[in-house]
Design a protein around this motif. Sequence first.
Motif, PDB file in Angstrom:
ATOM      1  N   CYS A   1     -13.261  22.241   6.805  1.00 29.60           N
ATOM      2  CA  CYS A   1     -13.577  20.819   7.004  1.00 29.60           C
ATOM      3  C   CYS A   1     -14.100  20.138   5.741  1.00 29.60           C
ATOM      4  CB  CYS A   1     -14.639  20.664   8.100  1.00 29.60           C
ATOM      5  SG  CYS A   1     -14.101  21.250   9.715  1.00 29.60           S
ATOM      6  N   ALA A   2     -14.512  20.931   4.742  1.00 25.04           N
ATOM      7  CA  ALA A   2     -15.214  20.352   3.591  1.00 25.04           C
ATOM      8  C   ALA A   2     -14.420  19.236   2.937  1.00 25.04           C
ATOM      9  CB  ALA A   2     -15.519  21.448   2.571  1.00 25.04           C
ATOM     10  N   ASP A   3     -13.138  19.445   2.720  1.00 22.56           N
ATOM     11  CA  ASP A   3     -12.308  18.476   2.016  1.00 22.56           C
ATOM     12  C   ASP A   3     -12.189  17.176   2.792  1.00 22.56           C
ATOM     13  OD1 ASP A   3     -10.891  17.863  -0.228  1.00 22.56           O
ATOM     14  OD2 ASP A   3      -8.958  18.461   0.598  1.00 22.56           O
ATOM     15  N   VAL A   4     -11.866  17.288   4.070  1.00 24.07           N
ATOM     16  CA  VAL A   4     -11.649  16.089   4.886  1.00 24.07           C
ATOM     17  C   VAL A   4     -12.967  15.364   5.144  1.00 24.07           C
ATOM     18  CG1 VAL A   4     -11.831  17.122   7.198  1.00 24.07           C
ATOM     19  CG2 VAL A   4     -10.324  15.171   6.831  1.00 24.07           C
ATOM     20  N   LEU A   5     -14.064  16.098   5.269  1.00 24.14           N
ATOM     21  CA  LEU A   5     -15.367  15.455   5.484  1.00 24.14           C
ATOM     22  C   LEU A   5     -15.792  14.686   4.244  1.00 24.14           C
ATOM     23  CD1 LEU A   5     -17.360  18.190   7.453  1.00 24.14           C
ATOM     24  CD2 LEU A   5     -16.161  16.212   8.343  1.00 24.14           C
ATOM     25  N   GLN A   6     -15.493  15.231   3.085  1.00 25.28           N
ATOM     26  CA  GLN A   6     -15.826  14.535   1.844  1.00 25.28           C
ATOM     27  C   GLN A   6     -15.009  13.249   1.727  1.00 25.28           C
ATOM     28  OE1 GLN A   6     -14.872  16.689  -1.693  1.00 25.28           O
ATOM     29  NE2 GLN A   6     -15.679  15.144  -3.067  1.00 25.28           N
ATOM     30  N   GLN A   7     -13.717  13.338   2.069  1.00 27.13           N
ATOM     31  CA  GLN A   7     -12.842  12.165   1.947  1.00 27.13           C
ATOM     32  C   GLN A   7     -13.185  11.093   2.970  1.00 27.13           C
ATOM     33  OE1 GLN A   7      -8.868  13.662   2.155  1.00 27.13           O
ATOM     34  NE2 GLN A   7      -8.982  14.694   0.173  1.00 27.13           N
ATOM     35  N   THR A   8     -13.678  11.501   4.125  1.00 26.03           N
ATOM     36  CA  THR A   8     -13.992  10.519   5.181  1.00 26.03           C
ATOM     37  C   THR A   8     -15.468  10.140   5.183  1.00 26.03           C
ATOM     38  OG1 THR A   8     -14.270  12.325   6.767  1.00 26.03           O
ATOM     39  CG2 THR A   8     -12.121  11.285   6.688  1.00 26.03           C
ATOM     40  N   ALA A   9     -16.236  10.666   4.192  1.00 25.83           N
ATOM     41  CA  ALA A   9     -17.675  10.367   4.078  1.00 25.83           C
ATOM     42  C   ALA A   9     -18.407  10.657   5.387  1.00 25.83           C
ATOM     43  CB  ALA A   9     -17.879   8.913   3.658  1.00 25.83           C
TER      44      ALA A   9
ATOM     45  N   MET B   1     -20.643  26.584  -0.198  1.00 22.31           N
ATOM     46  CA  MET B   1     -19.671  26.616  -1.290  1.00 22.31           C
ATOM     47  C   MET B   1     -20.364  26.209  -2.586  1.00 22.31           C
ATOM     48  SD  MET B   1     -16.597  25.026   0.910  1.00 22.31           S
ATOM     49  CE  MET B   1     -17.764  24.045   1.785  1.00 22.31           C
ATOM     50  N   PRO B   2     -20.680  27.154  -3.454  1.00 22.40           N
ATOM     51  CA  PRO B   2     -21.536  26.870  -4.599  1.00 22.40           C
ATOM     52  C   PRO B   2     -20.941  25.919  -5.617  1.00 22.40           C
ATOM     53  CG  PRO B   2     -20.618  29.086  -4.755  1.00 22.40           C
ATOM     54  CD  PRO B   2     -20.245  28.557  -3.406  1.00 22.40           C
ATOM     55  N   TYR B   3     -19.616  25.955  -5.801  1.00 25.40           N
ATOM     56  CA  TYR B   3     -19.008  25.110  -6.825  1.00 25.40           C
ATOM     57  C   TYR B   3     -18.262  23.932  -6.208  1.00 25.40           C
ATOM     58  CZ  TYR B   3     -20.071  29.041  -9.840  1.00 25.40           C
ATOM     59  OH  TYR B   3     -20.718  30.022 -10.534  1.00 25.40           O
ATOM     60  N   TRP B   4     -18.647  23.549  -4.992  1.00 23.00           N
ATOM     61  CA  TRP B   4     -17.965  22.456  -4.320  1.00 23.00           C
ATOM     62  C   TRP B   4     -18.505  21.115  -4.821  1.00 23.00           C
ATOM     63  CZ3 TRP B   4     -13.736  22.112  -1.528  1.00 23.00           C
ATOM     64  CH2 TRP B   4     -13.492  20.952  -0.805  1.00 23.00           C
ATOM     65  N   ASN B   5     -17.624  20.171  -5.033  1.00 28.11           N
ATOM     66  CA  ASN B   5     -18.017  18.804  -5.371  1.00 28.11           C
ATOM     67  C   ASN B   5     -18.896  18.759  -6.616  1.00 28.11           C
ATOM     68  OD1 ASN B   5     -18.038  16.079  -5.029  1.00 28.11           O
ATOM     69  ND2 ASN B   5     -19.705  16.039  -3.541  1.00 28.11           N
ATOM     70  N   LEU B   6     -18.396  19.337  -7.713  1.00 31.08           N
ATOM     71  CA  LEU B   6     -19.182  19.378  -8.949  1.00 31.08           C
ATOM     72  C   LEU B   6     -19.122  18.074  -9.736  1.00 31.08           C
ATOM     73  CD1 LEU B   6     -18.246  22.906 -10.323  1.00 31.08           C
ATOM     74  CD2 LEU B   6     -20.504  22.158  -9.642  1.00 31.08           C
ATOM     75  N   LEU B   7     -18.032  17.329  -9.597  1.00 29.08           N
ATOM     76  CA  LEU B   7     -17.868  16.137 -10.426  1.00 29.08           C
ATOM     77  C   LEU B   7     -18.829  15.037  -9.984  1.00 29.08           C
ATOM     78  CD1 LEU B   7     -13.993  15.855 -10.789  1.00 29.08           C
ATOM     79  CD2 LEU B   7     -15.617  17.024 -12.258  1.00 29.08           C
ATOM     80  N   PRO B   8     -19.477  14.366 -10.948  1.00 27.62           N
ATOM     81  CA  PRO B   8     -20.387  13.276 -10.574  1.00 27.62           C
ATOM     82  C   PRO B   8     -19.608  12.112  -9.975  1.00 27.62           C
ATOM     83  CG  PRO B   8     -20.121  13.404 -12.957  1.00 27.62           C
ATOM     84  CD  PRO B   8     -19.430  14.597 -12.389  1.00 27.62           C
ATOM     85  N   PRO B   9     -20.148  11.452  -8.952  1.00 25.75           N
ATOM     86  CA  PRO B   9     -19.410  10.351  -8.309  1.00 25.75           C
ATOM     87  C   PRO B   9     -19.340   9.117  -9.209  1.00 25.75           C
ATOM     88  CG  PRO B   9     -21.630  10.538  -7.394  1.00 25.75           C
ATOM     89  CD  PRO B   9     -21.451  11.695  -8.335  1.00 25.75           C
ATOM     90  N   LYS B  10     -18.292   8.344  -9.014  1.00 24.33           N
ATOM     91  CA  LYS B  10     -18.115   7.028  -9.651  1.00 24.33           C
ATOM     92  C   LYS B  10     -18.124   7.093 -11.186  1.00 24.33           C
ATOM     93  CE  LYS B  10     -20.148   4.585  -5.740  1.00 24.33           C
ATOM     94  NZ  LYS B  10     -21.222   3.692  -5.260  1.00 24.33           N
ATOM     95  N   ARG B  11     -17.622   8.193 -11.740  1.00 23.46           N
ATOM     96  CA  ARG B  11     -17.492   8.274 -13.200  1.00 23.46           C
ATOM     97  C   ARG B  11     -16.049   8.604 -13.550  1.00 23.46           C
ATOM     98  NH1 ARG B  11     -21.236  11.801 -16.787  1.00 23.46           N
ATOM     99  NH2 ARG B  11     -20.040  10.676 -18.358  1.00 23.46           N
ATOM    100  N   PRO B  12     -15.465   7.935 -14.528  1.00 25.41           N
ATOM    101  CA  PRO B  12     -14.086   8.269 -14.928  1.00 25.41           C
ATOM    102  C   PRO B  12     -14.008   9.735 -15.365  1.00 25.41           C
ATOM    103  CG  PRO B  12     -14.849   6.265 -16.021  1.00 25.41           C
ATOM    104  CD  PRO B  12     -16.034   6.863 -15.343  1.00 25.41           C
TER     105      PRO B  12
END
Length: 897
Positions: free
Chosen positions: A674-682, A695-706
Amino acid sequence: MKVVNLKQAILQAWKERWSDYQWAINMKKFFPKGATWDILNLAEALLEQAMIGPSPNPLILSYLKYAISSQMVSYSSVLTAISKFDDFSRDLCVQALLDIMDMFCDRLSCHGKAEECIGLCRALLSALHWLLRCTAASAEQLRVGLEAGTPAAAEKQLAMCLQRLEKTLSSTKNRALLHIAKLEEASSWTAIEHCLLKLGDILAGLSSPQLRSQAEQCGTLIRSIPTMLSVHSEQLHKTGFPTVHAVVLLEGTMNLTGETQPLVEQLMMVKRMQHIPTPLFVLEIWKACFVGLIESPEGTGELKWTAFTFLKIPQVLVKLKKYSHGDKDFTEDVNSAFEFLLKLTPLLDKADQRCNCDCTSFLLQECSKQGLLSEASMNNLMAKRKADREHAPQLKSDENANIQPNPGLILRAEPTVTNILKTMDADHSKSPEGLLGVLGHMLSGKSLDLLLAAAAATGKLKSFARKFINLNEFTTHGSEESTKAASVRALLFDISFLMLCHVAQTYGSEVILSESSTGTEVFFFETWMQTCMPEEGKILNPDHPCFRPDSTKVESLVALLNNSSEMKLVQMKWHEACLSISAAILEILNAWENGVLAFESIQKITDNIKGKVCSLAVCAVAWLVAHVRMLGLDEREKSLQMIRQLAGPLYSENTLQFYNERVVIMSSILEHMCADVLQQTATQIKFPSTGMDTMPYWNLLPPKRPIKEVLTDIFAKVLERGWVDSRSIHIFDTLLHMGGVYWFCNNLIKELLKETRKEHTLRAVELLYSIFCLDMQQVTLVLLGHILPGLLTDSSKWHSLMDPPGTALAKLAVWCALSSYSSHKGQASSRQKKRHREDIEDYISLFPLDDMQPSKLMRLLSSNEEDANILSSPRMSVLGALVTLDPRTFSGQALHP
């Protein structure tokens, strides 16, 4: 200007009582044409005027201090002027001079030509001689004062002298300058040695142990100066190799299941290209292992790293031994590597603290068992580490009393894997209860992850998965059976299904899939995983025929879930239920949304789904995840609510054996799904505390940054640090996946071409090569096929190819080409198979799909002579240009050990 004019200017300033800054301004008016104050001997003139009387002139001293602070005079001229004062009976003057030395003696520097640098060395030597004479005179005064009964003033001055001596000599830089001066002025150094002997005789009679100790320490530092070069000559200039470090970290973090041979070949390639001595090469591998162990996230990540360090790397070294010229040589090199490693006490202490054990001891024993170390060497190294550990910081006893060390558990799990494989080979129909007992033990605590990590590190995971696929397939066929036999069969199906899902999510689905060949039967779990299981980068269509089985089976399953108080077991075909559950969930969801079913009925149905076997809940959520992706924001609520209902455990007495253990694995599987779809649907779904990993390395990228900003920032940090850590590897991998190979490679090459210092470009090349190992072949194709031609054919970009970045780029391109060439016929690693490939027809001539056709790149790299036909090709002219940029990179040393 004559000196007398300078003296007149100083006297006028004193008579008119100018402040220090007024004096400096007026001096520049008197000598307007950019006079060099050292040539005019300003420091000496000021000191001469300040020291005329029995005590120093404070105003003129303030001029000198201002001149030093504003860099009107050099440190060397001040030191030379001080060393000319020899009336040590004037205590106040001596103390004033010591105070002036205190301003700068610990931070000496000079600006200008080589002559100025040598001048500073000579001046410092003169100042050291003066300090020693001053110390001897003060010690003599103290001896006379003790006889006369007035020792206080002389003792204060002696303490000041020793303090300045110690401060000057404690700087390694100052001692190095003195060493240079010794080589230039041998007679002056002889005078210092005589002075030191005389001082030792005088100080031997002192009653103060503190002053004697301080003087002895200064004497030791002076005597060490002639031996500075010999002491440091054994140390190697370069002891860190970030490429080896990153390759090992990358393999341990992302490719535990990979074969050892490709890793061995890649490491040997790096060793040859960078001419790394074997002891330092092995040392860097161990350093990377310990760093990975310390950085690894708790849970499965830590177990993976432990298995990689203690099981896989010794096997890698056994294969590396075959490349060595002799067994004895390699054993000695491994021993030397461990000798170096034992000096890295903070690293080893941190690893021991993390693992709650003596990691080095476990590693030494494993290496000895594999024939990489002699028993005598092992015992010697273990004794050294034991002595070091006595001073190591320990965890509090109540924190680690009940924690079993992972290295010991992993080493014990490895033979257990072999035993389980033998047990799984037996006929399942003869003793299903006994087999269920073995599987039940595997589910307890972290046993499953321990066994999987050990199997992955030793290359047995594929075989392990195959046994469970066979077991799962065996349980799909239920003949006439009793209630007890039916429950055992249901449990065997459920446990094998959950284990296989967990393996696929933890180690990748390629571990599960058998090599496809015609006529081979495809088992239920493989079919379900390929068509119905959500994975990263895999989009499922909820209306696909795989989710739409026979309607009569779906209707009977819906009726069973809706009407029965609990799921029946006898004669149940679990694989059919798993394939039918998606269509059944769609029927139930439609009924709920249209008001036919109430929420209480939904609760009863979801309890029925997860009440006996957790596999049905996993299959239901797999379809719901695909379904939610296709819905608008306002249509998702009921689907997400159903996922919440299926994710929670059932609190009932009628559940089958090992229910709690199975729910732990189920919750972990659902969270990953569910992690992927939950992230996409907030959306947030709180999964129960499972005891399994998040999941230790999940969602590493900072939000709202190019992502370009993220890439340049993370590379700048890696370059500054000098090595790539596990987190950075995962960020680079995510960025490569998101931006594509061309974008990723092009932007990193731009960062390399920005560097202007030679040492920075060389470090950047080593780091970039290790980052490109994420997908070396595709990066090489883009680099040679697009980026380099663009740079070489566009005259506006030629300025960026000047040295040092141009040479660095040539070296990087050659390294990448060599690595891709050597690994072309080998299989791609599992992490590279997962990535979507671009279909670039233009690259077929470089890397042909048909291995029988020799590629141009291979022919070029394997040829010693330039072939005019090859080099006339537009694409291959890139490599020709690279040779022009730096022909040394194509030397035979780069191609051969």
